[in-house]
Design a protein around this motif. Structure first.
Motif, mmCIF file in Angstrom:
data_model
loop_
_atom_site.group_PDB
_atom_site.id
_atom_site.type_symbol
_atom_site.label_atom_id
_atom_site.label_comp_id
_atom_site.label_asym_id
_atom_site.label_seq_id
_atom_site.Cartn_x
_atom_site.Cartn_y
_atom_site.Cartn_z
ATOM 1 N N GLU A 133 12.608 0.875 4.521
ATOM 2 C CA GLU A 133 12.870 0.153 5.760
ATOM 3 C C GLU A 133 12.024 -1.112 5.867
ATOM 4 N N LEU A 134 10.751 -1.012 5.487
ATOM 5 C CA LEU A 134 9.877 -2.180 5.527
ATOM 6 C C LEU A 134 10.333 -3.226 4.520
ATOM 7 N N ALA A 135 10.768 -2.795 3.355
ATOM 8 C CA ALA A 135 11.296 -3.718 2.340
ATOM 9 C C ALA A 135 12.524 -4.443 2.867
ATOM 10 N N ARG A 136 13.413 -3.708 3.525
ATOM 11 C CA ARG A 136 14.623 -4.325 4.080
ATOM 12 C C ARG A 136 14.262 -5.402 5.104
ATOM 13 N N ARG A 184 9.502 -2.710 -5.906
ATOM 14 C CA ARG A 184 8.914 -2.044 -7.071
ATOM 15 C C ARG A 184 8.887 -0.526 -6.936
ATOM 16 N N HIS A 185 8.804 0.005 -5.717
ATOM 17 C CA HIS A 185 8.802 1.462 -5.571
ATOM 18 C C HIS A 185 10.147 2.059 -5.994
ATOM 19 N N GLN A 204 0.821 -1.211 0.000
ATOM 20 C CA GLN A 204 0.000 0.000 0.000
ATOM 21 C C GLN A 204 0.855 1.262 0.000
ATOM 22 N N ILE A 205 1.926 1.275 0.786
ATOM 23 C CA ILE A 205 2.815 2.440 0.767
ATOM 24 C C ILE A 205 3.365 2.643 -0.645
ATOM 25 N N GLN A 206 3.741 1.535 -1.286
ATOM 26 C CA GLN A 206 4.245 1.621 -2.660
ATOM 27 C C GLN A 206 3.174 2.178 -3.598
ATOM 28 N N ASP A 207 1.940 1.714 -3.453
ATOM 29 C CA ASP A 207 0.865 2.225 -4.308
ATOM 30 C C ASP A 207 0.703 3.731 -4.121
ATOM 31 N N ASP A 208 0.810 4.186 -2.862
ATOM 32 C CA ASP A 208 0.683 5.620 -2.596
ATOM 33 C C ASP A 208 1.829 6.396 -3.239
ATOM 34 N N ILE A 209 3.034 5.823 -3.213
ATOM 35 C CA ILE A 209 4.188 6.457 -3.853
ATOM 36 C C ILE A 209 4.005 6.489 -5.367
ATOM 37 N N LEU A 210 3.593 5.341 -5.932
ATOM 38 C CA LEU A 210 3.424 5.259 -7.379
ATOM 39 C C LEU A 210 2.295 6.158 -7.867
ATOM 40 N N ASP A 211 1.313 6.415 -6.996
ATOM 41 C CA ASP A 211 0.201 7.284 -7.376
ATOM 42 C C ASP A 211 0.683 8.687 -7.722
ATOM 43 N N LEU A 254 8.722 7.228 1.365
ATOM 44 C CA LEU A 254 9.737 6.451 0.665
ATOM 45 C C LEU A 254 10.705 5.806 1.653
ATOM 46 N N ALA A 255 11.092 6.544 2.689
ATOM 47 C CA ALA A 255 11.995 5.994 3.703
ATOM 48 C C ALA A 255 11.343 4.825 4.437
ATOM 49 N N GLN A 256 10.058 4.955 4.748
ATOM 50 C CA GLN A 256 9.363 3.859 5.435
ATOM 51 C C GLN A 256 9.227 2.637 4.528
#
Length: 284
Positions: free
Chosen positions: A249-252, A279-280, A206-213, A244-246
């Motif tokens: 960190e979550l991806a890591r 993907r972000h 979801q964070i990625q979707d918000d970034i990609l939006d 993006l930072a979150q």
């Protein structure tokens, strides 16, 4: 996933009648493609733990895709996001009308459980799967998240409330995909561990979707973008850089947790997970 795609095409909902487009409306968003992310997760778990069960798992994977697609159709409605593009094609309410879109979503929701109930699995396993899909996709899962998202539009929430929103709206169905794969494979001992991993994966998704939006055009994304300004998105709440930072960190942390999976599970899930976990970054 080619075999699953062929299975999906052969098991599209059928409802022949004199209605000019009802049956077409049931199939349009399914045939329009999509990531098939949730089926890929389920089938990856089954392939890792019990590869002989993969074909028997196709109806279960399809039930997830059907329920997810219904949620997209309803999410795009004028009463909700009022989006005109999904999976690179016009949304159902713009192709036909709002009534057709509502009914198509209703039909795919219930068809998901028809397909699941007819899976070539034991009744005991089917009951477990129905319980999981209905809990994660229903009143206290995805629908609750959508209700909060819609009600609090234009009303800022705090970070924990936004996490709660998106864990329910997005995370629970992704988590259910992994857990249901473990149930099909007869690995109930791994079900809760995979579910917990899936909740965090869904939150990252979801964070990625918000970034990609805010970084992709509608044509690039295949769906309406730059449509979240009034929503409680992570970018709206935290700002682009902190979101993006979150995500990073979550991806890591998710990649670290994957290292604790056994070799067969890492092998089967990595092609899907590594791409989506990163993907972000690929779009920046």
């Amino acid at each position: 996933m080619e075999a699953f795609e062929a299975y999906l095409s052969a098991h599209l909902p059928s409802a022949a009648s004199f209605h000019p487009h009802y049956e077409l409306s049931l199939r349009q968003m399914l045939q329009g493609g999509g990531k098939r992310f949730r089926p890929a997760l389920l089938l990856g778990v089954v392939r890792a733990f019990n590869p002989l069960m993969v074909e028997s798992a196709y109806p279960v994977a399809l039930s997830l895709e059907l329920l997810h697609t219904y949620s997209l159709i309803h999410d795009d409605l004028p009463a909700m996001d009022n989006a005109d593009l999904r999976r690179g094609m016009p949304t159902l309410h713009t192709t036909y009308d709002e009534v057709s879109a509502i009914l198509a979503g209703d039909a795919l929701n219930t068809y998901a459980f028809e397909v699941l109930s007819n899976a070539p699995l034991s009744d005991r396993v089917i009951v477990k799967l129905v319980r999981e899909l209905s809990a994660s996709g229903g009143a206290s899962g995805m629908v609750l998240g959508q209700a909060i998202d819609c009600y609090f539009e234009n009303t800022p929430l705090d970070v924990e409330q936004v996490r709660f929103l998106h864990i329910h709206k997005t995370g629970k169905l992704i988590a259910a995909s992994l857990k249901m794969g473990a149930i099909v494979a007869g690995r109930d001992d791994m079900a809760d561990r995979l579910y917990d991993f899936g909740i965090d994966l869904g939150l990252l998704f979801q964070i990625q979707d918000d970034i990609l939006d805010v970084t992709m055009s509608s044509e690039e994304a295949g769906k309406t973008t730059n449509n979240d300004s009034a929503k409680n998105s992570f970018v709206t709440l935290l700002g682009f850089d902190e979101a993006l930072a979150q995500a990073d960190e979550l991806a890591r942390k998710l990649l670290e947790r994957m290292e604790s999976f056994d070799e067969s599970l890492r092998r089967e899930l990595s092609p899907t997970l590594v791409h989506y976990i990163n993907r972000h970054k690929e779009q920046l």
